[in-house]
Scaffold this motif. Sequence first.
Motif, PDB file in Angstrom:
ATOM      1  N   GLY A  98      82.234 102.637  97.121  1.00 41.58           N
ATOM      2  CA  GLY A  98      82.929 102.190  97.853  1.00 41.58           C
ATOM      3  C   GLY A  98      81.664 102.308  99.630  1.00 41.58           C
ATOM      4  O   GLY A  98      81.516 100.688  99.485  1.00 41.58           O
ATOM      5  N   GLY A  99      81.102 102.808  99.153  1.00 44.54           N
ATOM      6  CA  GLY A  99      79.213 102.201 100.677  1.00 44.54           C
ATOM      7  C   GLY A  99      78.465 101.333 100.186  1.00 44.54           C
ATOM      8  O   GLY A  99      78.094 100.821 100.113  1.00 44.54           O
ATOM      9  N   THR A 100      78.377 101.175  97.962  1.00 44.86           N
ATOM     10  CA  THR A 100      77.778 100.126  98.157  1.00 44.86           C
ATOM     11  C   THR A 100      77.451  99.605  97.868  1.00 44.86           C
ATOM     12  O   THR A 100      77.379  98.286  98.758  1.00 44.86           O
ATOM     13  N   GLN A 101      79.373  99.212  97.641  1.00 39.87           N
ATOM     14  CA  GLN A 101      79.848  97.970  97.438  1.00 39.87           C
ATOM     15  C   GLN A 101      79.686  97.280  98.869  1.00 39.87           C
ATOM     16  O   GLN A 101      79.623  95.950  99.700  1.00 39.87           O
ATOM     17  N   PHE A 102      80.223  98.043 100.017  1.00 43.60           N
ATOM     18  CA  PHE A 102      80.138  97.722 101.469  1.00 43.60           C
ATOM     19  C   PHE A 102      79.053  96.916 101.797  1.00 43.60           C
ATOM     20  O   PHE A 102      78.364  96.007 102.489  1.00 43.60           O
ATOM     21  N   PHE A 103      77.707  97.940 101.744  1.00 44.95           N
ATOM     22  CA  PHE A 103      76.573  98.496 102.605  1.00 44.95           C
ATOM     23  C   PHE A 103      75.777  96.247 101.659  1.00 44.95           C
ATOM     24  O   PHE A 103      75.876  95.284 102.558  1.00 44.95           O
ATOM     25  N   ALA A 104      76.166  96.212 100.291  1.00 41.52           N
ATOM     26  CA  ALA A 104      75.720  95.328  99.363  1.00 41.52           C
ATOM     27  C   ALA A 104      76.425  94.167  99.854  1.00 41.52           C
ATOM     28  O   ALA A 104      75.777  93.310 100.128  1.00 41.52           O
ATOM     29  N   SER A 105      77.814  93.755 100.273  1.00 40.36           N
ATOM     30  CA  SER A 105      78.250  92.845 100.884  1.00 40.36           C
ATOM     31  C   SER A 105      78.431  92.015 102.004  1.00 40.36           C
ATOM     32  O   SER A 105      77.594  91.121 102.386  1.00 40.36           O
ATOM     33  N   MET A 106      77.845  92.291 102.754  1.00 38.07           N
ATOM     34  CA  MET A 106      77.762  92.683 104.504  1.00 38.07           C
ATOM     35  C   MET A 106      76.009  92.251 104.750  1.00 38.07           C
ATOM     36  O   MET A 106      75.570  91.547 105.213  1.00 38.07           O
ATOM     37  N   ILE A 107      75.035  93.091 103.720  1.00 38.52           N
ATOM     38  CA  ILE A 107      74.235  92.551 103.359  1.00 38.52           C
ATOM     39  C   ILE A 107      73.074  90.905 102.572  1.00 38.52           C
ATOM     40  O   ILE A 107      73.103  90.317 102.967  1.00 38.52           O
ATOM     41  N   LEU A 108      74.264  91.280 101.947  1.00 36.55           N
ATOM     42  CA  LEU A 108      74.470  89.584 100.601  1.00 36.55           C
ATOM     43  C   LEU A 108      75.503  88.573 101.266  1.00 36.55           C
ATOM     44  O   LEU A 108      74.608  87.733 101.178  1.00 36.55           O
ATOM     45  N   ARG A 109      76.435  88.812 101.841  1.00 36.58           N
ATOM     46  CA  ARG A 109      77.282  87.954 102.153  1.00 36.58           C
ATOM     47  C   ARG A 109      77.674  88.299 103.468  1.00 36.58           C
ATOM     48  O   ARG A 109      78.467  86.399 104.136  1.00 36.58           O
TER      49      ARG A 109
END
Length: 210
Positions: free
Chosen positions: A81-92
């Motif tokens: 969940g943390g991986t998706q959360f931070f990836a989405s925050m950085i990319l989107r």
Amino acid sequence: MTAAINLLGGTGTYCAAFSNNVGYRMAFKAIMDYRWIYQIVMVGTVLTGLAGIVALVKLLKGKSGVYRFTMILLIIGTLLGGTQFFASMILRGKATPANVKFFTNVVTLVYFFILGLPGIKDKIDFSNPSDKSETNSAGGLVAFLAGITTLTIFSWAGPSHTFFGENWVFVFETPLVIVGTVLIVGGFLTVLREVLNHLSQKTANQEYKI
């Protein structure tokens, strides 16, 4: 509840992770070069959600090693969940509804960690199976909450899935409404049945004493 969130969150990541629909690709163009991250997260989260259901059954039946098994799943769920959360925050620049999944796992992980602390752990016997009534009631409550989560997904997942003024979560409206309704009704009736059985037994015991 956490297992249900992981299942919903995992399957809901399909559009970003695997879909080749032109509309989805345009909507998620910011992550196209990093789809492999979302693909790993999606598969891992769905498997974690399924394993979470197994953990719930183990908890209710008092299986040995269930606490450790549950903690491992929660750690994995939190990392995914943390991986998706931070990836989405950085990319989107936004992470809804991945933030719901991430923080649900975090809160549940902290809760179980506290249960394992000295002084508290000694008062809780995870190897002691619940009776049938408690098992049914717990299962009914979980189903009811999962149903509410499913039916409200259009609201809490909508902001991150609204493109060109259209909420794309409604693409799955029919199956989500059916599943959510079945879970709510089934869960409610299960809990109601156990409550009525308990009251009936209590009344019978009182009459017997008289």
